[in-house]
Design an enzyme around this catalytic site. Structure first.
Site, PDB file in Angstrom:
ATOM      1  N   ILE A 296       0.865  -1.183   0.000  1.00 57.93           N
ATOM      2  CA  ILE A 296       0.000   0.000   0.000  1.00 57.93           C
ATOM      3  C   ILE A 296       0.897   1.226   0.000  1.00 57.93           C
ATOM      4  CG2 ILE A 296      -0.258  -0.037   2.529  1.00 57.93           C
ATOM      5  CD1 ILE A 296      -3.136   1.115   1.991  1.00 57.93           C
TER       6      ILE A 296
ATOM      7  N   GLY B  43       6.940  14.365   0.871  1.00 57.42           N
ATOM      8  CA  GLY B  43       6.519  15.529   1.649  1.00 57.42           C
ATOM      9  C   GLY B  43       5.248  15.322   2.443  1.00 57.42           C
TER      10      GLY B  43
ATOM     11  N   GLY C 181       3.551  12.383   5.220  1.00 52.46           N
ATOM     12  CA  GLY C 181       3.522  11.120   5.931  1.00 52.46           C
ATOM     13  C   GLY C 181       2.155  10.914   6.546  1.00 52.46           C
TER      14      GLY C 181
ATOM     15  N   PHE D  12       9.181   5.005   1.150  1.00 52.57           N
ATOM     16  CA  PHE D  12       9.103   4.137   2.334  1.00 52.57           C
ATOM     17  C   PHE D  12       8.024   3.065   2.168  1.00 52.57           C
ATOM     18  CE2 PHE D  12      10.147   8.326   4.667  1.00 52.57           C
ATOM     19  CZ  PHE D  12      11.499   8.220   4.337  1.00 52.57           C
ATOM     20  N   ILE D  13       7.892   2.511   0.972  1.00 54.69           N
ATOM     21  CA  ILE D  13       6.831   1.546   0.712  1.00 54.69           C
ATOM     22  C   ILE D  13       7.339   0.124   0.953  1.00 54.69           C
ATOM     23  CG2 ILE D  13       5.126   0.724  -0.934  1.00 54.69           C
ATOM     24  CD1 ILE D  13       4.915   3.737  -0.004  1.00 54.69           C
TER      25      ILE D  13
ATOM     26  N   GLU E  89      -4.228  -2.395  11.764  1.00 55.81           N
ATOM     27  CA  GLU E  89      -2.805  -2.188  11.466  1.00 55.81           C
ATOM     28  C   GLU E  89      -2.032  -1.908  12.747  1.00 55.81           C
ATOM     29  OE1 GLU E  89       0.134   0.878   8.997  1.00 55.81           O
ATOM     30  OE2 GLU E  89      -2.045   1.021   8.758  1.00 55.81           O
TER      31      GLU E  89
ATOM     32  N   GLN F 147      22.692  -7.029  42.405  1.00 52.35           N
ATOM     33  CA  GLN F 147      21.370  -6.478  42.695  1.00 52.35           C
ATOM     34  C   GLN F 147      20.852  -5.582  41.572  1.00 52.35           C
ATOM     35  OE1 GLN F 147      20.687  -3.268  45.671  1.00 52.35           O
ATOM     36  NE2 GLN F 147      19.449  -4.804  46.759  1.00 52.35           N
TER      37      GLN F 147
END
Length: 380
Positions: free
Chosen positions: A124, A130, A132, A157-158, A243, A280
């Site tokens: 998708i 420019g 997001g 960014f796919i 999603e 500890q």
């Protein structure tokens, strides 16, 4: 604390997924990481094993199973195996619902059999250089030419960008409509003018092909409009809860697995003549992470159950997403620190988890966006 949400059928499916990972993924994963892409053979193997299209009706080759808990099992086991490159969650849980709920009967017959067999890999395309999270900033546009659209623009960014045979593109179809002038157009491999840029070099998830996509006068048939004209905003908002749940489930599964690895490591690793676990400070670190994971798991399991019942709302999905992924980030950092210098070595699972998991608080809506959604629901 024993989990209550899974039945024997879910646990049997978990064993199937583990067997698949051991046979078809783990032996090849290191090479996929070097190649920057997984083999298409793995997708076809997933299809043969029945891991693709879990919720797709059986008449199209799917599992016909609407119970989201099976998807949760897939997400947990792929996360534990460190196998983010084979993006089955994206395919099944993000893109699948668009095709099953919005596609016409003709589109379903055309696309879903390959979707379920692994022959058709999907993506998708929403994010642009420019734009997001801000859908109003989308510039990719489609001009109506009667029996087809002419699509121009670019995306970045796919995920699955190189391998994808079918890409759902968010495009502006009414220039003055803002976020409500967007539509979903399906672009298929081989369409003239559809080009892929470079496979982007990320700091983690190296085998997950993430690409730039370019559209130069791409002729998209009217038959490839998915859903309503200018209805993309509503369609996108409808599917965001699932999603985000998938990302949240991976987040808590990663944190739990890292805690297991690190707990064993500090029992075996010695400093000053005794195991680290005897110190500890180390015990306190482990105790804090274990408590945070247990509390988060309880909330996530409730969200999984609610989503399976169809009662989970967007606000609680946003809570789950931001909390689980931020926990994952904190746990990865603390576990790497407890491994010392070895934690910085890529052959150690904790190092890979540190880089692979960093994207979790960003994609699917950043932590800041999640807080804004929650805040608006409370304060208006």
């Amino acid at each position: 604390m024993k989990r209550q949400i899974f039945t024997e059928d879910h646990e049997a499916f978990r064993e199937t997924v583990r067997t698949f990972l051991a046979k078809e993924v783990t032996p090849y994963y290191e090479q996929w990481e070097k190649d920057g892409i997984v083999s298409r053979d793995a997708w076809r193997a997933a299809g043969r094993q029945g891991l693709l299209g879990l919720a797709v009706p059986a008449e199209y080759g799917g599992g016909g199973e609407s119970d989201f808990r099976f998807s949760a099992v897939l997400a947990e086991e792929f996360t534990r195996a460190g196998a983010a490159g084979l993006a089955i969650g994206l395919h099944n849980d993000i893109i699948g619902p668009y095709l099953t709920s919005l596609a016409t009967d003709e589109q379903k017959r055309r696309w879903l059999p390959g979707f379920c067999s692994g022959e058709t890999i999907t993506a998708i395309a929403m994010t642009e250089p420019g734009a997001g999270s801000d859908l109003q900033g989308i510039r990719t546009a489609a001009e109506d030419r009667g029996d087809h659209w002419i699509l121009n623009g670019s995306k970045t960014f796919i995920s699955n960008g190189i391998l994808a045979d079918l890409v759902i593109v968010v495009a502006k179809t009414t220039p003055e409509g803002g976020a409500h002038g967007l539509s979903l157009l399906v672009v298929e491999r081989g369409m003239e003018g559809f080009e892929r840029g470079r496979n982007l070099d990320k700091i983690g998830q190296k085998s997950q092909d993430t690409a730039e996509l370019f559209f130069h006068d791409v002729r998209v048939p009217k038959e490839n409009l998915l859903g309503e004209l200018n209805g993309a905003f509503v369609h996108l908002m409808t599917n965001l809860a699932q999603e985000r749940m998938g990302i949240a489930i991976a987040g808590i599964a990663a944190a739990e697995h890292l805690l297991e690895i690190t707990t064993q490591y500090v029992k075996e690793r010695e400093a000053f003549g005794r195991p680290l676990a005897k110190l500890q400070h180390i015990r306190f670190e482990i105790a804090e992470m274990a408590t945070e994971c247990a509390v988060t798991r309880t909330f996530l399991d409730r969200c999984i159950a609610d989503h399976s019942d169809g009662t989970l709302d967007a606000v609680h999905a946003s809570m789950a997403k931001w909390w689980a992924t931020e926990l994952q980030k904190r746990v990865a950092d603390r576990c790497l620190q407890l491994h010392g210098g070895y934690g910085y070595m890529t052959e150690y699972r904790v190092a890979k988890a540190f880089t692979d998991g960093r994207i979790q608080t960003i994609y699917g809506g950043t932590t800041e966006i999640m807080k804004e959604i929650i805040g608006r629901s409370l304060l208006g």
